[in-house]
Design a protein around this motif. Structure first.
Motif, PDB file in Angstrom:
ATOM      1  N   ASP A   1       0.822  -1.208   0.000  1.00 58.66           N
ATOM      2  CA  ASP A   1       0.000   0.000   0.000  1.00 58.66           C
ATOM      3  C   ASP A   1       0.853   1.254   0.000  1.00 58.66           C
ATOM      4  OD1 ASP A   1      -2.237  -1.491  -0.065  1.00 58.66           O
ATOM      5  OD2 ASP A   1      -2.685  -1.366   2.065  1.00 58.66           O
ATOM      6  N   GLU A   2       1.946   1.255   0.746  1.00 59.21           N
ATOM      7  CA  GLU A   2       2.762   2.461   0.829  1.00 59.21           C
ATOM      8  C   GLU A   2       3.411   2.768  -0.513  1.00 59.21           C
ATOM      9  OE1 GLU A   2       6.920   1.808   2.747  1.00 59.21           O
ATOM     10  OE2 GLU A   2       5.550   0.453   3.772  1.00 59.21           O
ATOM     11  N   HIS A   3       3.731   1.731  -1.305  1.00 58.91           N
ATOM     12  CA  HIS A   3       4.265   1.970  -2.640  1.00 58.91           C
ATOM     13  C   HIS A   3       3.208   2.634  -3.524  1.00 58.91           C
ATOM     14  CE1 HIS A   3       7.603  -0.266  -1.309  1.00 58.91           C
ATOM     15  NE2 HIS A   3       7.073  -1.457  -1.461  1.00 58.91           N
ATOM     16  N   LEU A   4       1.985   2.148  -3.435  1.00 60.45           N
ATOM     17  CA  LEU A   4       0.904   2.743  -4.213  1.00 60.45           C
ATOM     18  C   LEU A   4       0.707   4.212  -3.838  1.00 60.45           C
ATOM     19  CD1 LEU A   4      -1.785  -0.095  -4.188  1.00 60.45           C
ATOM     20  CD2 LEU A   4      -0.630   0.824  -6.193  1.00 60.45           C
ATOM     21  N   VAL A   5       0.724   4.488  -2.543  1.00 59.54           N
ATOM     22  CA  VAL A   5       0.539   5.867  -2.081  1.00 59.54           C
ATOM     23  C   VAL A   5       1.658   6.759  -2.608  1.00 59.54           C
ATOM     24  CG1 VAL A   5       0.522   7.360  -0.047  1.00 59.54           C
ATOM     25  CG2 VAL A   5      -0.770   5.219  -0.035  1.00 59.54           C
ATOM     26  N   ALA A   6       2.901   6.269  -2.543  1.00 60.40           N
ATOM     27  CA  ALA A   6       4.039   7.064  -3.015  1.00 60.40           C
ATOM     28  C   ALA A   6       3.929   7.346  -4.509  1.00 60.40           C
ATOM     29  CB  ALA A   6       5.346   6.338  -2.701  1.00 60.40           C
ATOM     30  N   LEU A   7       3.560   6.329  -5.274  1.00 58.94           N
ATOM     31  CA  LEU A   7       3.443   6.504  -6.715  1.00 58.94           C
ATOM     32  C   LEU A   7       2.281   7.434  -7.066  1.00 58.94           C
ATOM     33  CD1 LEU A   7       4.144   2.839  -7.864  1.00 58.94           C
ATOM     34  CD2 LEU A   7       5.645   4.816  -8.207  1.00 58.94           C
ATOM     35  N   GLU A   8       1.173   7.275  -6.359  1.00 59.84           N
ATOM     36  CA  GLU A   8       0.018   8.142  -6.619  1.00 59.84           C
ATOM     37  C   GLU A   8       0.332   9.592  -6.264  1.00 59.84           C
ATOM     38  OE1 GLU A   8      -2.848   6.130  -4.286  1.00 59.84           O
ATOM     39  OE2 GLU A   8      -3.213   4.565  -5.787  1.00 59.84           O
TER      40      GLU A   8
ATOM     41  N   LEU B   1       9.056  16.416 -21.086  1.00 60.91           N
ATOM     42  CA  LEU B   1       9.875  15.671 -20.130  1.00 60.91           C
ATOM     43  C   LEU B   1       9.045  15.183 -18.950  1.00 60.91           C
ATOM     44  CD1 LEU B   1      13.024  17.985 -20.122  1.00 60.91           C
ATOM     45  CD2 LEU B   1      12.900  15.663 -21.036  1.00 60.91           C
ATOM     46  N   LEU B   2       8.208  16.058 -18.426  1.00 60.95           N
ATOM     47  CA  LEU B   2       7.359  15.667 -17.300  1.00 60.95           C
ATOM     48  C   LEU B   2       6.333  14.618 -17.716  1.00 60.95           C
ATOM     49  CD1 LEU B   2       6.794  19.192 -15.724  1.00 60.95           C
ATOM     50  CD2 LEU B   2       8.139  17.339 -14.743  1.00 60.95           C
ATOM     51  N   GLY B   3       5.844  14.738 -18.942  1.00 59.70           N
ATOM     52  CA  GLY B   3       4.891  13.741 -19.437  1.00 59.70           C
ATOM     53  C   GLY B   3       5.513  12.359 -19.530  1.00 59.70           C
ATOM     54  N   GLU B   4       6.771  12.309 -19.952  1.00 56.43           N
ATOM     55  CA  GLU B   4       7.470  11.025 -20.023  1.00 56.43           C
ATOM     56  C   GLU B   4       7.637  10.425 -18.632  1.00 56.43           C
ATOM     57  OE1 GLU B   4      11.091  11.889 -22.014  1.00 56.43           O
ATOM     58  OE2 GLU B   4      10.145  12.197 -23.980  1.00 56.43           O
ATOM     59  N   GLU B   5       7.986  11.279 -17.655  1.00 55.63           N
ATOM     60  CA  GLU B   5       8.130  10.769 -16.293  1.00 55.63           C
ATOM     61  C   GLU B   5       6.782  10.310 -15.737  1.00 55.63           C
ATOM     62  OE1 GLU B   5       9.839  12.062 -11.884  1.00 55.63           O
ATOM     63  OE2 GLU B   5      10.288  13.305 -13.638  1.00 55.63           O
ATOM     64  N   LEU B   6       5.713  11.031 -16.076  1.00 56.47           N
ATOM     65  CA  LEU B   6       4.387  10.619 -15.633  1.00 56.47           C
ATOM     66  C   LEU B   6       4.017   9.265 -16.217  1.00 56.47           C
ATOM     67  CD1 LEU B   6       1.726  11.203 -14.169  1.00 56.47           C
ATOM     68  CD2 LEU B   6       0.981  12.483 -16.188  1.00 56.47           C
ATOM     69  N   THR B   7       4.375   9.050 -17.476  1.00 55.76           N
ATOM     70  CA  THR B   7       4.103   7.753 -18.118  1.00 55.76           C
ATOM     71  C   THR B   7       4.847   6.631 -17.403  1.00 55.76           C
ATOM     72  OG1 THR B   7       3.730   8.798 -20.267  1.00 55.76           O
ATOM     73  CG2 THR B   7       4.273   6.452 -20.271  1.00 55.76           C
ATOM     74  N   ARG B   8       6.124   6.889 -17.068  1.00 60.19           N
ATOM     75  CA  ARG B   8       6.913   5.866 -16.374  1.00 60.19           C
ATOM     76  C   ARG B   8       6.335   5.575 -14.989  1.00 60.19           C
ATOM     77  NH1 ARG B   8      11.224   8.974 -18.643  1.00 60.19           N
ATOM     78  NH2 ARG B   8      11.581  10.015 -16.631  1.00 60.19           N
ATOM     79  N   THR B   9       5.907   6.625 -14.293  1.00 65.11           N
ATOM     80  CA  THR B   9       5.340   6.432 -12.961  1.00 65.11           C
ATOM     81  C   THR B   9       4.020   5.671 -13.047  1.00 65.11           C
ATOM     82  OG1 THR B   9       6.342   8.536 -12.303  1.00 65.11           O
ATOM     83  CG2 THR B   9       4.678   7.621 -10.840  1.00 65.11           C
ATOM     84  N   GLN B  10       3.203   5.994 -14.049  1.00 65.35           N
ATOM     85  CA  GLN B  10       1.948   5.276 -14.253  1.00 65.35           C
ATOM     86  C   GLN B  10       2.209   3.805 -14.544  1.00 65.35           C
ATOM     87  OE1 GLN B  10      -1.580   6.493 -14.378  1.00 65.35           O
ATOM     88  NE2 GLN B  10      -1.666   4.279 -14.102  1.00 65.35           N
ATOM     89  N   ARG B  11       3.269   3.540 -15.326  1.00 68.11           N
ATOM     90  CA  ARG B  11       3.619   2.156 -15.646  1.00 68.11           C
ATOM     91  C   ARG B  11       4.005   1.387 -14.385  1.00 68.11           C
ATOM     92  NH1 ARG B  11       7.940   2.783 -19.183  1.00 68.11           N
ATOM     93  NH2 ARG B  11       6.440   3.414 -20.755  1.00 68.11           N
ATOM     94  N   ALA B  12       4.790   2.037 -13.501  1.00 66.52           N
ATOM     95  CA  ALA B  12       5.164   1.397 -12.245  1.00 66.52           C
ATOM     96  C   ALA B  12       3.935   1.127 -11.378  1.00 66.52           C
ATOM     97  CB  ALA B  12       6.172   2.268 -11.490  1.00 66.52           C
TER      98      ALA B  12
ATOM     99  N   ILE C   1      -1.614  -4.744 -13.462  1.00 64.36           N
ATOM    100  CA  ILE C   1      -2.312  -4.357 -14.685  1.00 64.36           C
ATOM    101  C   ILE C   1      -1.313  -4.226 -15.814  1.00 64.36           C
ATOM    102  CG2 ILE C   1      -3.725  -2.574 -15.786  1.00 64.36           C
ATOM    103  CD1 ILE C   1      -4.685  -1.792 -12.970  1.00 64.36           C
ATOM    104  N   SER C   2      -1.593  -4.825 -16.941  1.00 66.03           N
ATOM    105  CA  SER C   2      -0.713  -4.715 -18.097  1.00 66.03           C
ATOM    106  C   SER C   2      -0.980  -3.410 -18.822  1.00 66.03           C
ATOM    107  CB  SER C   2      -0.930  -5.892 -19.053  1.00 66.03           C
ATOM    108  OG  SER C   2      -2.218  -5.801 -19.643  1.00 66.03           O
ATOM    109  N   ASP C   3      -0.144  -3.084 -19.803  1.00 63.62           N
ATOM    110  CA  ASP C   3      -0.314  -1.846 -20.562  1.00 63.62           C
ATOM    111  C   ASP C   3      -1.647  -1.805 -21.293  1.00 63.62           C
ATOM    112  OD1 ASP C   3       2.079  -0.869 -19.741  1.00 63.62           O
ATOM    113  OD2 ASP C   3       3.186  -1.553 -21.504  1.00 63.62           O
ATOM    114  N   SER C   4      -2.224  -2.971 -21.562  1.00 68.36           N
ATOM    115  CA  SER C   4      -3.502  -3.018 -22.268  1.00 68.36           C
ATOM    116  C   SER C   4      -4.683  -2.783 -21.337  1.00 68.36           C
ATOM    117  CB  SER C   4      -3.662  -4.384 -22.944  1.00 68.36           C
ATOM    118  OG  SER C   4      -3.716  -5.411 -21.966  1.00 68.36           O
TER     119      SER C   4
ATOM    120  N   ALA D   1       7.904  -3.075  -8.297  1.00 67.36           N
ATOM    121  CA  ALA D   1       7.272  -1.861  -7.771  1.00 67.36           C
ATOM    122  C   ALA D   1       8.292  -0.794  -7.412  1.00 67.36           C
ATOM    123  CB  ALA D   1       6.441  -2.197  -6.537  1.00 67.36           C
ATOM    124  N   TYR D   2       9.476  -1.191  -7.022  1.00 67.80           N
ATOM    125  CA  TYR D   2      10.541  -0.243  -6.699  1.00 67.80           C
ATOM    126  C   TYR D   2      11.884  -0.940  -6.907  1.00 67.80           C
ATOM    127  CZ  TYR D   2      11.265  -2.817  -2.334  1.00 67.80           C
ATOM    128  OH  TYR D   2      11.529  -3.812  -1.423  1.00 67.80           O
ATOM    129  N   TYR D   3      12.935  -0.139  -7.003  1.00 68.11           N
ATOM    130  CA  TYR D   3      14.299  -0.651  -7.116  1.00 68.11           C
ATOM    131  C   TYR D   3      15.176   0.077  -6.106  1.00 68.11           C
ATOM    132  CZ  TYR D   3      12.742  -2.652 -11.525  1.00 68.11           C
ATOM    133  OH  TYR D   3      12.053  -3.369 -12.472  1.00 68.11           O
TER     134      TYR D   3
END
Length: 274
Positions: free
Chosen positions: A2-9, A33-44, A51-54, A134-136
């Motif tokens: 849950d804490e990972h989800l909260v951090a990403l959100e 640039l920010l849009g690309e980072e938002l995409t990466r964060t959404q993917r994580a 959930i897959s990309d589809s 979820a994190y590295y």
């Protein structure tokens, strides 16, 4: 989890607000640039939710598990222990500090000898299957060369600004972690007697901030006041340095390098374009 989800959100909300501001200023480069980072964060976030990309549940094979992920006597992996300590501190930290914090708050030792191998395995895992975890565990990055900072570990889910280290950052991190540890300790007061490792850790912070005036006594309120007062002096300048470094990193580095650091052959190019 849950804490990972909260951090990403929380990070997605920050990025969305930053994109709105950049749009207002008609800064199309920053929006991209920010849009690309938002995409990466959404993917994580999607990976963490399965959930897959589809948009359907992800049935792909998981990424390779790092070789240093075997359980230790406490039942947690070294990776889990590092995450616990970093999540408590909220700032990059050395293996020695991570071990002290984990021992003080979670009553189990952390095998620091395995952290170098762990960091290499984390990078190898990311490069073979980006954002599959979820994190590295990753290195902090230097503000000038955007290369891995020596002996400082961070979490990939932290914003770039939080993972960068400038000239004032070491002191800012020390003061920030003092506040975090004092707050965490306050929750323990009254529930149980503070352990010797925890008392020693907090006294180290207190002596470093107050000097040798504490005479071996621990005053959490005094520690907090002193840390907050000094932090106010350095925080803004340090934040400006790291924000500028984060801007360069987003322009010049790919996904893996923004997490694990710039490779040496690009150092001269970064110097020329900074």
């Amino acid at each position: 989890m849950d804490e990972h989800l909260v951090a990403l959100e929380k990070r997605m909300q920050q990025l969305q607000e930053a994109i709105r501001q950049a749009l207002t200023q008609r800064d199309t480069a920053q929006v991209s640039l920010l849009g690309e980072e938002l995409t990466r964060t959404q993917r994580a976030w999607n990976v963490l939710c399965g959930i897959s990309d589809s948009g359907s549940p992800d049935t792909a094979q998981p990424a390779p598990v790092p070789t240093d992920a075997e359980p230790v006597p406490s039942g947690l992996t070294v990776r889990d222990q590092v995450h616990q300590a970093l999540a408590l501190l909220t700032v990059p930290a050395s293996p020695k500090l991570l071990s002290q914090v984990h021992h003080a708050f979670y009553s189990s030792p952390l095998n620091t000898a395995r952290l170098t191998t762990l960091r290499r395995d984390e990078e190898r895992s990311f490069r073979s299957a980006p954002y599959a975890r979820a994190y590295y565990i990753c290195p902090a990055l230097t503000f000038d060369l955007l290369s891995p900072a020596r002996a400082l570990l961070a979490l990939s889910t932290w914003p770039l600004e939080q993972r960068l280290v400038g000239p004032l950052t070491q002191r800012v991190h020390f003061l920030t972690s003092a506040l975090r540890l004092a707050d965490a300790t306050e929750h323990l007061v009254g529930e149980t007697e503070l352990s010797q490792p925890l008392q020693q850790l907090l006294l180290h912070y207190s002596r470093n901030i107050h000097g040798d005036t504490t005479r071996g006594t621990l005053d959490l309120d005094a520690l907090r006041r002193a840390a907050a007062a000094e932090l106010e002096i350095h925080a803004d300048d340090d934040a400006d340095t790291r924000a500028e470094a984060a801007r360069r990193a987003r322009q010049q580095l790919g996904d893996a390098e923004q997490i694990f650091g710039n490779i040496l052959r690009n150092v001269s190019r970064l110097r020329r374009t900074s």
